[in-house]
Design a protein around this motif. Structure first.
Motif, short mmCIF file in Angstrom:
data_model
loop_
_atom_site.label_atom_id
_atom_site.label_comp_id
_atom_site.label_asym_id
_atom_site.label_seq_id
_atom_site.Cartn_x
_atom_site.Cartn_y
_atom_site.Cartn_z
N GLU A 153 0.83 -1.20 0.00
CA GLU A 153 0.00 0.00 0.00
C GLU A 153 0.87 1.26 0.00
N ILE A 154 0.60 2.13 -0.95
CA ILE A 154 1.20 3.47 -0.97
C ILE A 154 0.13 4.41 -0.43
N PHE A 155 0.30 4.91 0.79
CA PHE A 155 -0.78 5.75 1.32
C PHE A 155 -0.47 7.24 1.29
N ALA A 156 0.66 7.61 0.68
CA ALA A 156 0.92 9.04 0.46
C ALA A 156 2.02 9.18 -0.59
N GLN A 157 1.82 10.13 -1.53
CA GLN A 157 2.84 10.48 -2.51
C GLN A 157 3.01 11.99 -2.51
N MET A 174 -3.36 11.89 17.12
CA MET A 174 -3.89 12.56 15.95
C MET A 174 -3.22 13.90 15.69
N ASP A 175 -2.22 14.24 16.50
CA ASP A 175 -1.57 15.53 16.36
C ASP A 175 -0.28 15.36 15.54
N ALA A 176 -0.35 15.62 14.26
CA ALA A 176 0.80 15.44 13.38
C ALA A 176 1.91 16.43 13.65
N GLU A 177 1.60 17.51 14.43
CA GLU A 177 2.60 18.51 14.73
C GLU A 177 3.59 18.05 15.79
N GLU A 178 3.24 17.04 16.52
CA GLU A 178 4.08 16.57 17.62
C GLU A 178 5.17 15.66 17.07
N VAL A 179 6.26 16.26 16.60
CA VAL A 179 7.29 15.47 15.94
C VAL A 179 8.06 14.58 16.90
N ASN A 180 7.90 14.81 18.23
CA ASN A 180 8.57 13.92 19.17
C ASN A 180 7.90 12.55 19.23
N ILE A 181 6.68 12.46 18.68
CA ILE A 181 6.00 11.17 18.61
C ILE A 181 6.40 10.51 17.30
N PRO A 182 7.08 9.37 17.32
CA PRO A 182 7.54 8.76 16.07
C PRO A 182 6.40 8.11 15.30
N VAL A 183 6.54 8.13 14.01
CA VAL A 183 5.64 7.37 13.15
C VAL A 183 6.28 6.00 12.95
N THR A 184 5.60 4.96 13.43
CA THR A 184 6.17 3.62 13.37
C THR A 184 5.36 2.65 12.53
N ASN A 185 4.21 3.12 12.01
CA ASN A 185 3.41 2.21 11.19
C ASN A 185 3.67 2.39 9.69
N PHE A 217 6.04 16.63 4.79
CA PHE A 217 6.28 15.64 5.85
C PHE A 217 5.17 15.65 6.89
N LYS A 218 4.59 16.82 7.16
CA LYS A 218 3.45 16.86 8.07
C LYS A 218 2.27 16.11 7.48
N ALA A 219 2.10 16.24 6.16
CA ALA A 219 1.01 15.51 5.51
C ALA A 219 1.24 14.01 5.57
N ILE A 220 2.49 13.60 5.45
CA ILE A 220 2.81 12.18 5.56
C ILE A 220 2.52 11.69 6.98
N ARG A 221 2.92 12.48 7.97
CA ARG A 221 2.65 12.11 9.37
C ARG A 221 1.14 12.00 9.61
N ALA A 222 0.41 12.97 9.10
CA ALA A 222 -1.04 12.95 9.30
C ALA A 222 -1.67 11.72 8.65
N ALA A 223 -1.19 11.38 7.46
CA ALA A 223 -1.72 10.19 6.77
C ALA A 223 -1.40 8.94 7.57
N ALA A 224 -0.21 8.87 8.16
CA ALA A 224 0.16 7.71 8.97
C ALA A 224 -0.70 7.63 10.22
N PHE A 225 -0.95 8.78 10.86
CA PHE A 225 -1.78 8.78 12.07
C PHE A 225 -3.21 8.38 11.75
N ARG A 226 -3.74 8.88 10.64
CA ARG A 226 -5.10 8.51 10.28
C ARG A 226 -5.22 7.01 10.04
N ARG A 227 -4.20 6.49 9.37
CA ARG A 227 -4.25 5.05 9.11
C ARG A 227 -4.16 4.26 10.42
N ALA A 228 -3.30 4.71 11.34
CA ALA A 228 -3.15 4.02 12.61
C ALA A 228 -4.43 4.07 13.43
N HIS A 229 -5.11 5.20 13.34
CA HIS A 229 -6.33 5.37 14.12
C HIS A 229 -7.41 4.37 13.71
#
Length: 614
Positions: free
Chosen positions: A401-405, A449-460, A419-431
């Motif tokens: 699955e490509i969930f963001a380009q 759901m807060d994509a601005e919090e860059v200290n939270i890693p995207v792991t999915n 990169f914020k849009a990529i984080r948001a897409a990852a969070f939405r998918r995780a949710h």
């Protein structure tokens, strides 16, 4: 068999300085009988300009316009000749022949007639009608009034007689042809073939009879030497054209490739058990137009059996298309653009194209990294578009699955929004995932759901594909680290980064990145170390990427020639069967419908080192 000398069209042709020739030449009969008009002259000049710019379709269209209906103006003969030349360049040989027939019928005294005979010979040669080609060149030698033209025709004739005509055709030609200027060349070729075939007495008698009747022949020394040596098989150098930017903006790459070719000739080209290789080198001057011009010069030489070139993708594509139309094998040592191999059966792309690299990376990530979720970020240009599209298509076909380009223009100084849009897409998918709480550190659930919090890693996100240009890697890789995307990095061919040991900061951003490359240098490999040291001694420089690409291209061609590919068609067939050629840069396999190298190096950055994964 009819006597060819009596059916001559009595035409001749000089390939050089075509624009001046067309513009200046007109017969006295034409000048007196026809009146010049500004409109015709303007249209004709435009056609000449198109021709000299390599825009043959447009030149042909101009000629068709000048010849519409019952055309009666001062440029009809010139337009017929230019129509033949334009059609010839496009590989439309019957159209070219028809134009020359019209020229002979309607303008039997035109000077252009002299310049069509050699063109007829070239047309016959391209159509592999070698006996007919020999006849046309013989007629140029007999009837041509231009010394330079006759000399060129003699060279072309020798190529056909020595390399293309079998013994029976040489005998037919000797029996039917009676021209005094060309006969010595036929006798020489026939006597050589008879003596080399074991019919020595017949060859000797042919020489003796001819010298007795023609004691002052200019080929007397060659004929006497042939009789003395007994007709040893003729081993001529195989002529190969080289088109590279040896000056201009791309000169560093062009000179590097050429140095690799020269080194291959020094170490392999004369020790491979086959014929010597003669390189005819042309400088494209880093110009697309000039690349076309010098390629055409090489293609007009029947002795050139193959061409190696270019560096720039656009110049490679244009030159390869010309060569393919003329049936001349073209080896592209550098180009990676999609579609070059698809230009025709005579084009061979020695590097994997972008589609193959992207597909190889997708398959590696899916099968060996067990990656299933991906995003891509790439420059919005041909390179980025082709790489990202091919990678995405391959992942889709594998079931990932490509969930963001995301795309960027120009210098990627600030890709925060992407990169914020990529984080948001990852969070939405995780949710949406019933196990989403397991994907984040304890206590972070209220912030997922807060994509601005860059200290939270995207792991999915399993992998991020970034086919970047080399100058963009530091900027984009640094921003990827800042936005805390905990995923595998997959890159394109430009991730082969030099001097990593000198850049600790860059190492931190790119460590672990997996990428595809056309070449791989294992500096600890004994074979490479011997190659590098000898190259330094002979060439006075250390071999790098460009030198390796040139070296492998030349050696691959030497191998094909050694296996019997001395004619264009033979060489094409031999190259198309190349499988698992082990070069210095890596393996090359061309035995696929596209005739594009199907071997791709999958590499990884580990600290300051680059290692080969497969």
């Amino acid at each position: 068999m009819e006597n060819y000398i009596f059916r001559a069209r009595k035409m001749t042709w000089v390939a050089a300085v075509f624009c001046f020739f067309l513009s200046a030449m007109a017969t006295a009969q034409e000048r007196s009988a026809l009146r010049s008009t500004a409109e015709v002259e303007t249209q004709f000049k435009q056609g000449v300009d198109f021709f000299n710019a390599g825009r043959y379709e447009e030149a042909l269209a101009v000629c068709d316009g000048l010849l519409q209906g019952e055309a009666k103006h001062q440029r009809v003969a010139a337009a017929l000749y230019m129509r033949a030349r334009s059609a010839y360049q496009l590989g439309r040989y019957e159209t070219a022949r028809a134009a020359l027939d019209d020229l002979e019928r309607d303008f039997p005294k035109s000077n252009y007639m002299q310049h069509g005979q050699a063109l007829l010979g070239m047309i016959a040669f391209q159509k592999e009608e070698y006996l007919e080609a020999a006849v046309e060149f013989l007629l140029v030698i007999e009837t041509g009034r231009n010394v330079t033209l006759r000399s060129q025709a003699m060279e072309w004739l020798r190529v056909v007689l020595d390399d293309y005509l079998p013994l029976n055709d040489l005998r037919r030609l000797r029996k039917s042809y009676a021209g005094p200027k060309g006969t010595p060349y036929v006798v020489l070729a026939l006597a050589r073939d008879e003596m080399a075939s074991g019919i020595r007495e017949s060859g000797e008698k042919l020489i003796d009879d001819f010298l007795r009747a023609n004691p002052d022949t200019p080929l007397r020394a060659e004929l006497e030497e042939l009789r003395k040596t007994g007709g040893e098989p003729l081993v001529k150098a195989v002529r190969v054209g080289i088109v590279l930017p040896l000056s201009g903006i791309d000169a560093d790459a062009g000179v590097g490739v050429y140095n690799g070719i020269k080194y291959a000739q020094l170490t392999s080209g004369t020790n491979n058990g086959g014929p010597a290789i003669e390189f005819v080198v042309r400088d494209s001057e880093s110009s697309l137009l000039n690349a076309l011009k010098v390629t055409q010069e090489l293609l007009d030489d029947p002795a050139v059996v193959a061409i190696i070139g270019e560096v720039d993708n656009a110049a490679t594509t244009a030159a390869a298309a010309l060569a393919n139309a003329k049936g001349v094998p073209f080896l592209a040592p550098v180009a990676t653009e999609n579609g070059i191999g698809a230009l025709g059966e005579n084009v061979f792309q020695l590097n994997a194209d972008r589609e193959r690299k992207s597909r190889a990376l997708a398959e590696y990530a899916y099968k060996f990294l067990n990656a299933r979720t991906f995003v891509t970020i790439a420059p919005q240009d041909d390179y980025g578009q082709q790489m990202a599209d091919a990678f995405s298509a391959a992942i889709d076909s594998l079931g990932g699955e490509i969930f963001a380009q995301k795309w960027y223009y120009g210098e990627p100084q600030d890709l925060g929004r992407s990169f914020k849009a990529i984080r948001a897409a990852a969070f939405r998918r995780a949710h949406k995932d019933s196990l989403q709480l397991k994907l984040f550190p304890a206590g972070a659930a209220s912030k997922i759901m807060d994509a601005e919090e860059v200290n939270i890693p995207v792991t999915n996100l399993n992998a991020i594909f970034m086919p970047l240009h080399q100058e963009d890697i530091r900027l984009v890789a640094g921003q990827r680290a800042y936005f805390n995307l905990q995923s595998a990095i997959i890159g394109g061919e430009y991730w082969y980064l030099p001097d990593l040991e000198k850049n600790r900061e860059l190492q931190r951003y790119v460590d672990g990145a997996i990428f595809a490359s056309d070449y791989f240098i294992d500096v600890e490999n004994e074979r490479y170390k011997q190659f590098r040291n000898d190259f330094r001694t002979r060439m006075g420089t250390t071999p790098e990427k460009w030198e390796l690409l040139g070296y492998d291209a030349a050696n691959l061609l030497f191998k094909a020639i050694q296996q019997g590919g001395r004619k264009r068609s033979q060489l094409r067939e031999t190259l198309a069967k190349i499988d698992n050629f082990v070069g210095m840069k890596g393996e090359i396999a061309l035995n696929n419908p596209a005739q594009v190298n199907s071997k791709v190096n999958i590499l990884q950055i580990r600290g300051a080192q680059i290692v080969k994964l497969r």
